[in-house]
Design an enzyme around this catalytic site. Sequence first.
Site, PDB file in Angstrom:
ATOM      1  N   GLY A 157       0.854  -1.106   0.084  1.00 11.05           N
ATOM      2  CA  GLY A 157       0.086   0.106  -0.111  1.00 11.05           C
ATOM      3  C   GLY A 157       0.857   1.163   0.090  1.00 11.05           C
ATOM      4  O   GLY A 157       2.036   1.263   0.323  1.00 11.05           O
ATOM      5  N   CYS A 158       0.276   2.594  -0.202  1.00  7.68           N
ATOM      6  CA  CYS A 158       1.157   3.810  -0.236  1.00  7.68           C
ATOM      7  C   CYS A 158       1.609   4.154   1.089  1.00  7.68           C
ATOM      8  O   CYS A 158       2.830   4.338   0.985  1.00  7.68           O
ATOM      9  CB  CYS A 158       0.196   4.615  -0.921  1.00  7.68           C
ATOM     10  SG  CYS A 158      -1.525   5.091  -0.357  1.00  7.68           S
ATOM     11  N   TYR A 159       0.684   4.211   2.007  1.00  4.63           N
ATOM     12  CA  TYR A 159       1.110   4.464   3.165  1.00  4.63           C
ATOM     13  C   TYR A 159       2.228   3.413   3.739  1.00  4.63           C
ATOM     14  O   TYR A 159       2.910   3.923   4.309  1.00  4.63           O
ATOM     15  CB  TYR A 159      -0.068   4.488   4.348  1.00  4.63           C
ATOM     16  CG  TYR A 159      -0.670   5.975   4.273  1.00  4.63           C
ATOM     17  CD1 TYR A 159      -0.145   7.250   4.688  1.00  4.63           C
ATOM     18  CD2 TYR A 159      -2.106   5.844   3.873  1.00  4.63           C
ATOM     19  CE1 TYR A 159      -0.817   8.344   4.572  1.00  4.63           C
ATOM     20  CE2 TYR A 159      -2.768   6.914   3.950  1.00  4.63           C
ATOM     21  CZ  TYR A 159      -2.217   8.219   4.284  1.00  4.63           C
ATOM     22  OH  TYR A 159      -3.203   9.567   4.344  1.00  4.63           O
TER      23      TYR A 159
END
Length: 418
Positions: A157-159
């Site tokens: 995921g991005c985070y």
Amino acid sequence: MTVSVRVAVLGASGYAGGELVRLLVRHPRVELVAVAGSSRAGEPMAAVFPHLRGIVELDLAEAASPALWDDLELDFVFLALPSGQAAELLPRVLPRAWERGVRVIDLSGDLRLPASLYEPWYGRPAADPALQAEAVYGLSELFPGRIREARLVANPGCYPTAILLALAPLAAAGGLASGQVVVDAKSGVSGAGRGASASTAFAEVNENFYPYKVGRHQHTPEIEHVLAELAGQGVTVLLTTHLLPVTRGILATCYVRPPEGWWPAPPVGEVAAAKAVIGGVGGPAAHPAGLAAQGAGAAAAAGAGRTAMQGAGEAGAPQQPDGAGDLGVVLDGLYRSFYAGKPFVRVLPPGQVPAIKHVQGSNFCDIGLHYDRRSGWITVFAAIDNLVKGAAGQAVQNLNLMAGWDETAGLDLVPLFP
């Protein structure tokens, strides 16, 4: 350089899928042969993303159609579908695809977590356990050896990409032994996807700034799961996410209170040992089982270095050696050693902090460090472009590893400024 692989992008009508198409069409060893997006099926790609007019002359197919997998001679398929759709599609198409040697990179969250973690945080049934066992967690800087051998990769995921890159060196060196981490993370609006909603409308976001999904962001267990494997023990992450009134970018500020008296062993030996285990090609390849083995080995390597620093007969944490200097200086060396040879991680000079504007449009992750003597806290800052390093660029980096190419192929992107 001649074309080497034929690829398709499913979910090409979304922000991450569109960004993936933009990167792939300029990759020197890729031929993009198909794009698909169920909500815009039948439309030209240029109608969905006008910036690709004259560059991508393909119409969007139906993303769920097995014909895409059966009729095209594909080498790689990228899935940029909404969460839940990949888990439904893959059991129907993967057995035959694998028979033909097709390899898959999934950008959704469907394959990143075991069912016990996925279902309570995502609120839907988990994917087939066999798929989860097959999938390798695709954070290129940490697990390149596993990714090279994989036929199914779960893109992070991005985070988690920003936060894990910020904290991985500390986790491997025992700096998270207290078991608690506080993360304050902020994202641009494109991280919410292209679907219209009141919370992401211009009038709601412009000149505004607010937290969201407080205490329930679905990326929390992903971060904890990987950090626990790297640290060799459970890690609790208090993650608070905020929406910035900008289009692209993530800035994660991570606060760590290391164990009392903690002092990392000399960076070169300890971190080199941890990196050798994390990046090696031996042992189990699957995620999460393979990841657990990697993390246990990394923790053992780190623990050996820490034990060597302890005084005879001491039961406590290792102590600062005489004349070792400031912990901030040692941390700088720790991070530079850990990410040596990693082309997309830029550890900033002491005293400098990252900004999302400095990585926009690129696959870089900029990391800044601060050690506060007064409070004893370590602060690690990380900035990425959520659509590139946080999604599409990471996926292309994984493609390069899986194909045996240089990680930077097709990703020589200079950040946009201003």
